[in-house]
Write a protein that holds these residues in place. Structure first.
Motif, PDB file in Angstrom:
ATOM      1  N   ALA A   2      -9.886  -5.832   3.757  1.00  0.00           N
ATOM      2  CA  ALA A   2      -8.707  -4.972   3.849  1.00  0.00           C
ATOM      3  C   ALA A   2      -8.015  -4.832   2.500  1.00  0.00           C
ATOM      4  CB  ALA A   2      -7.738  -5.532   4.890  1.00  0.00           C
ATOM      5  N   TYR A  46      -7.468  -1.130   1.190  1.00  0.00           N
ATOM      6  CA  TYR A  46      -6.125  -0.560   1.253  1.00  0.00           C
ATOM      7  C   TYR A  46      -5.269  -0.876   0.030  1.00  0.00           C
ATOM      8  CZ  TYR A  46      -7.366  -0.147   6.185  1.00  0.00           C
ATOM      9  OH  TYR A  46      -8.005   0.159   7.352  1.00  0.00           O
ATOM     10  N   ASP A  48      -3.783  -3.265  13.467  1.00  0.00           N
ATOM     11  CA  ASP A  48      -3.766  -4.569  12.798  1.00  0.00           C
ATOM     12  C   ASP A  48      -3.248  -5.661  13.728  1.00  0.00           C
ATOM     13  OD1 ASP A  48      -4.703  -3.235  10.629  1.00  0.00           O
ATOM     14  OD2 ASP A  48      -2.807  -3.225   9.528  1.00  0.00           O
ATOM     15  N   ASN A  95       0.842  -1.182   0.000  1.00  0.00           N
ATOM     16  CA  ASN A  95       0.000   0.000   0.000  1.00  0.00           C
ATOM     17  C   ASN A  95       0.880   1.236   0.000  1.00  0.00           C
ATOM     18  OD1 ASN A  95      -1.980   1.886   0.296  1.00  0.00           O
ATOM     19  ND2 ASN A  95      -2.392   1.429   2.444  1.00  0.00           N
ATOM     20  N   ARG A 110      -2.359  -6.650   6.928  1.00  0.00           N
ATOM     21  CA  ARG A 110      -3.510  -6.397   6.055  1.00  0.00           C
ATOM     22  C   ARG A 110      -3.495  -5.015   5.407  1.00  0.00           C
ATOM     23  NH1 ARG A 110      -7.492  -3.667   9.231  1.00  0.00           N
ATOM     24  NH2 ARG A 110      -9.265  -4.639   8.175  1.00  0.00           N
ATOM     25  N   SER A 111      -2.951  -3.998   6.091  1.00  0.00           N
ATOM     26  CA  SER A 111      -2.935  -2.647   5.534  1.00  0.00           C
ATOM     27  C   SER A 111      -1.581  -2.233   4.969  1.00  0.00           C
ATOM     28  CB  SER A 111      -3.364  -1.631   6.605  1.00  0.00           C
ATOM     29  OG  SER A 111      -2.464  -1.643   7.694  1.00  0.00           O
ATOM     30  N   THR A 112      -0.535  -2.966   5.291  1.00  0.00           N
ATOM     31  CA  THR A 112       0.801  -2.628   4.772  1.00  0.00           C
ATOM     32  C   THR A 112       1.106  -3.364   3.474  1.00  0.00           C
ATOM     33  OG1 THR A 112       1.707  -4.312   6.257  1.00  0.00           O
ATOM     34  CG2 THR A 112       1.734  -2.036   7.034  1.00  0.00           C
ATOM     35  N   PRO A 167      -1.342  -5.484   1.471  1.00  0.00           N
ATOM     36  CA  PRO A 167      -2.648  -6.142   1.324  1.00  0.00           C
ATOM     37  C   PRO A 167      -2.668  -7.252   0.292  1.00  0.00           C
ATOM     38  CG  PRO A 167      -2.680  -3.922   0.401  1.00  0.00           C
ATOM     39  CD  PRO A 167      -1.401  -4.059   1.135  1.00  0.00           C
TER      40      PRO A 167
END
Length: 418
Positions: free
Chosen positions: A103, A107, A20, A8, A66-68, A70
């Motif tokens: 996610a 993201y 997370d 992301n 999940r957000s770094t 994805p």
């Protein structure tokens, strides 16, 4: 380096979000509770404990990213769930997998979001058709609805939230752009008005001041030449008055020209543009002394030898208040003693100008200045506004402690609020 295309861009270079990590730990604990309460089937059929818990551990580990990353997280989750479903399935891994899909759509890169949108719909339709064809139609449709809830619902929920965030970001950028354009328009209008004011001052007021200075100088030169020719000695009050007129008109013209330069420039009023200084108050009083002598006024000053360093705004305000107070004294005060006092304390600068009150009948002195310049109260209002702008106080009126005296007092704070 090989993970960079799959990360992301907003979270690139950041440590793992604490949110997370907490979510991953919470999912793992919840799955363990389901295993204890619901038995082995809830976690994945009649499997050993370690084989039922291992996929959940892998999915929860992917949740921490999940957000770094994805794309990597959803790929690991898809592979793990596929293997788990082939081995017997389970509710716990599916619940964790829905969050990974959510996610990734929220993201991930735009292309990943589109792939998940169409991919989950295609997978749901294909699985439903296959189940209907190879099994009971009712069970196939029911299973298709459940698959849609697991695959399509989290992805499209994330798409809605993502679109909302993108619209909000676009509106914020649009609002910021409008603010910048409005500020640019304001500055343009302000500069245009300043230029117009400078032009009017230069074309009207400055020309009149120039004419006064030129004509007074010419009259002085002719009169002095005639007196030298006639051999007349002594001081002539008319020549003294003309000399004062010339000096004041020349000084007013110089200040007017500085004001015109300031208005035509893009500098603020706080810049050092040859502003009046407190140390020049003595010179200001001396300049007014000839006019005071002609009006039977005696000027006494109580000024310090040197003033402390103060802000330019306070300095200009104090100078202009004393200048306006002296002008009012020369216009309106009766004959007598005038006292100009200025004190600089630790926190404020105090200015006071005491003068004799004018006679009630308004005939204190028959001065040409009074006949030409009728007071309208603008001087007092201007001094009050100047003091209020810097957070100070101003008072003008009869002195209660000394009957027959008029007192002007201003207190200006030395510490300016930012």
């Amino acid at each position: 380096m090989w993970l960079r295309p799959f990360t992301n861009t907003h979270a690139r270079g950041r440590p793992l979000p604490l949110r997370d990590l907490r979510l991953a730990v919470g999912f793992f604990a919840g799955c363990l509770i389901l295993y204890v309460l619901g038995g082995p089937r809830v976690m994945g059929g009649d499997l050993p404990v370690w084989r039922a818990v291992l996929p959940v551990l892998v999915l929860c580990t992917a949740t921490a990213f999940r957000s770094t990353v994805p794309l990597v997280a959803v790929a690991v989750g898809t592979l793990t769930v596929g293997v788990q479903m082939a081995a017997g399935g389970g509710l716990g891994p599916l619940l964790v997998y829905t969050d990974l899909l959510y996610a990734a759509a929220l993201y991930g890169a735009p292309w990943l979001c589109r792939v998940l949108q169409y991919g989950t719909v295609a997978a749901t339709v294909a699985a439903t058709v296959a189940l209907v064809l190879i099994g009971d139609r009712s069970e196939g449709v029911t299973s298709g609805v459940l698959i849609a809830l697991v695959l399509i619902s989290p992805v499209w929920t994330a798409v809605l939230i993502r679109n909302h965030k993108e619209r909000a970001d676009a509106e914020r950028q649009r609002a910021a752009q409008i603010d910048r354009l409005a500020e640019l328009d304001r500055k343009t209008v302000l500069q245009t008005e300043r230029t117009r004011m400078a032009r009017e001052l230069h074309d009207l007021v400055a020309n009149h001041l120039s004419a006064i200075a030129i004509h007074s100088s010419a009259v002085l030169s002719l009169t002095e030449a005639q007196r030298e020719k006639d051999g007349t000695a002594g001081e002539d009050p008319v020549l003294q008055a003309l000399s004062v007129i010339r000096e004041n008109s020349v000084q007013g013209l110089a200040e007017m020209r500085r004001m015109v330069v300031l208005l035509r420039s893009d500098r603020g009023v706080a810049d050092d543009w040859d502003r009046p200084q407190l140390n020049a108050l003595g010179a200001l009083v001396e300049q007014a002394r000839p006019a005071a002598d002609a009006a039977a006024l005696t000027l006494h000053t109580d000024l310090p030898e040197s003033f402390p360093e103060v802000s330019s705004v306070i300095e200009v305000t104090a100078y202009r208040i004393v200048q306006e107070a002296l002008t009012n004294v020369l216009k309106h005060a009766s004959a007598g003693r005038v006292r100009i006092c200025c004190r600089a304390g630790a926190e404020q600068l105090t200015i006071s100008v005491d003068s004799p009150l004018a006679r009630p009948d308004g005939r204190a002195r028959q001065r040409p200045v009074e006949q030409l310049m009728t007071g309208a109260g603008a001087g007092l209002a201007g001094m009050s506004e100047r003091a209020a702008l810097v957070g100070g106080s101003f008072d003008a009126g009869p002195d209660r402690t000394a009957p027959g005296r008029w007192r002007v007092r201003a207190a200006l704070p030395l510490a300016q609020n930012p």
